[in-house]
Design an enzyme around this catalytic site. Sequence first.
Site, PDB file in Angstrom:
ATOM      1  NE  ARG A   1      55.328  51.503  12.971  1.00  0.00           N
ATOM      2  CZ  ARG A   1      54.427  52.404  13.332  1.00  0.00           C
ATOM      3  NH1 ARG A   1      53.254  52.029  13.784  1.00  0.00           N
ATOM      4  NH2 ARG A   1      54.720  53.691  13.266  1.00  0.00           N
TER       5      ARG A   1
ATOM      6  NE  ARG B   1      56.159  59.234  14.936  1.00  0.00           N
ATOM      7  CZ  ARG B   1      55.992  57.946  14.608  1.00  0.00           C
ATOM      8  NH1 ARG B   1      57.032  57.157  14.481  1.00  0.00           N
ATOM      9  NH2 ARG B   1      54.793  57.475  14.404  1.00  0.00           N
TER      10      ARG B   1
ATOM     11  NE  ARG C   1      49.503  62.766  15.911  1.00  0.00           N
ATOM     12  CZ  ARG C   1      49.585  61.705  15.101  1.00  0.00           C
ATOM     13  NH1 ARG C   1      48.530  61.279  14.456  1.00  0.00           N
ATOM     14  NH2 ARG C   1      50.721  61.102  14.966  1.00  0.00           N
TER      15      ARG C   1
ATOM     16  NE  ARG D   1      55.432  55.360   9.781  1.00  0.00           N
ATOM     17  CZ  ARG D   1      54.383  55.551  10.566  1.00  0.00           C
ATOM     18  NH1 ARG D   1      53.370  54.699  10.539  1.00  0.00           N
ATOM     19  NH2 ARG D   1      54.324  56.579  11.367  1.00  0.00           N
TER      20      ARG D   1
ATOM     21  CE  LYS E   1      47.441  56.492  17.291  1.00  0.00           C
ATOM     22  NZ  LYS E   1      47.785  57.309  16.294  1.00  0.00           N
TER      23      LYS E   1
HETATM   24  P1  AMP Z   1      51.190  58.745  12.451  1.00  0.00           P
HETATM   25  O1  AMP Z   1      51.275  57.737  11.344  1.00  0.00           O
HETATM   26  O2  AMP Z   1      49.774  58.910  12.945  1.00  0.00           O
HETATM   27  O3  AMP Z   1      52.155  58.456  13.566  1.00  0.00           O
HETATM   28  O4  AMP Z   1      51.594  60.161  11.827  1.00  0.00           O
HETATM   29  C1  AMP Z   1      52.847  60.360  11.236  1.00  0.00           C
HETATM   30  C2  AMP Z   1      53.168  61.843  11.197  1.00  0.00           C
HETATM   31  O5  AMP Z   1      52.159  62.546  10.445  1.00  0.00           O
HETATM   32  C3  AMP Z   1      53.175  62.529  12.558  1.00  0.00           C
HETATM   33  O6  AMP Z   1      54.422  62.391  13.228  1.00  0.00           O
HETATM   34  C4  AMP Z   1      52.894  63.975  12.167  1.00  0.00           C
HETATM   35  O7  AMP Z   1      54.045  64.587  11.614  1.00  0.00           O
HETATM   36  C5  AMP Z   1      51.887  63.821  11.025  1.00  0.00           C
HETATM   37  N1  AMP Z   1      50.480  63.819  11.513  1.00  0.00           N
HETATM   38  C6  AMP Z   1      49.584  62.784  11.505  1.00  0.00           C
HETATM   39  N2  AMP Z   1      48.399  63.153  12.010  1.00  0.00           N
HETATM   40  C7  AMP Z   1      48.526  64.461  12.360  1.00  0.00           C
HETATM   41  C8  AMP Z   1      47.650  65.413  12.944  1.00  0.00           C
HETATM   42  N3  AMP Z   1      46.396  65.115  13.302  1.00  0.00           N
HETATM   43  N4  AMP Z   1      48.132  66.664  13.149  1.00  0.00           N
HETATM   44  C9  AMP Z   1      49.385  67.012  12.787  1.00  0.00           C
HETATM   45  N5  AMP Z   1      50.266  66.149  12.255  1.00  0.00           N
HETATM   46  C10 AMP Z   1      49.859  64.887  12.028  1.00  0.00           C
END
Ligand code: AMP
Length: 214
Positions: free
Chosen positions: A128, A172, A89, A161, A14
């Site tokens: 990554r 996740r 989400r 990360r 993404k």
């Molecule tokens: P990402 O970089 O999009 O994988 O997001 C990293 C982390 O941020 C996720 O594992 C969640 O803990 C939190 N997060 C990101 N976007 C959301 C969302 N829309 N709702 C809830 N938690 C989020």
Amino acid sequence: MDVVVLLGAPGSGKGTVAARIVQQLGLTPIASGDMLREAVARKTAAGTEAARYMSCGELVPDALIGRMISDLIGAGPDDGRYLLDGFPRTVPQMGILDAILADCGGVLKAAVVIEVADAVVTARLAGRQVCPACKAVYHVETLPPKRAGVCDACAAALVQRADDFPATIAQRLAVYHRQTAGVIDAYAARGMLKRVDGVGGVDTVVERMIRALK
Ligand code: AMP
């Protein structure tokens, strides 16, 4: 104002695809994960609360992320065109986005999901590396930096990360399937969903995405 929603499992590409299509389509990217990590790094009240969920791969509460997205879009121009990467989400977050759009007369143009099998995303995430300074993303095997561990763009030391460690990846993915499947089904039921195959080179996936959004 109009909005395109980008959906896909962690590691589906993404972020990489978003960075390319925002340039080609003139969209402003909002990546909820980046926004949260920035809040965590700045130790804001929202960041401190979010960190408790993020470090174990759980989603942060809907109200918290909803408020942050609403504030960001609210502070932008009325004719903004956004690519939302990682929000909504959950089904309640879809409702929050509907309310934000209704408030400012905005339009949801499409929801696009990048589809990739779990085994593929697990391998991608485990290798990554990210640049903490300029946010560039690399992969030890498929997209290595010129010098191991060093960002090509700004020479900062690359890091993994915390949520890309294997146990957290599994968590996740489980959370993605449990929470976000409902969002995909709901956008499909509204006739708003476009599906893009996320397996292949970045150029190929970007092309598929641009075609899907035309
Ligand atoms: P990402 O970089 O999009 O994988 O997001 C990293 C982390 O941020 C996720 O594992 C969640 O803990 C939190 N997060 C990101 N976007 C959301 C969302 N829309 N709702 C809830 N938690 C989020």
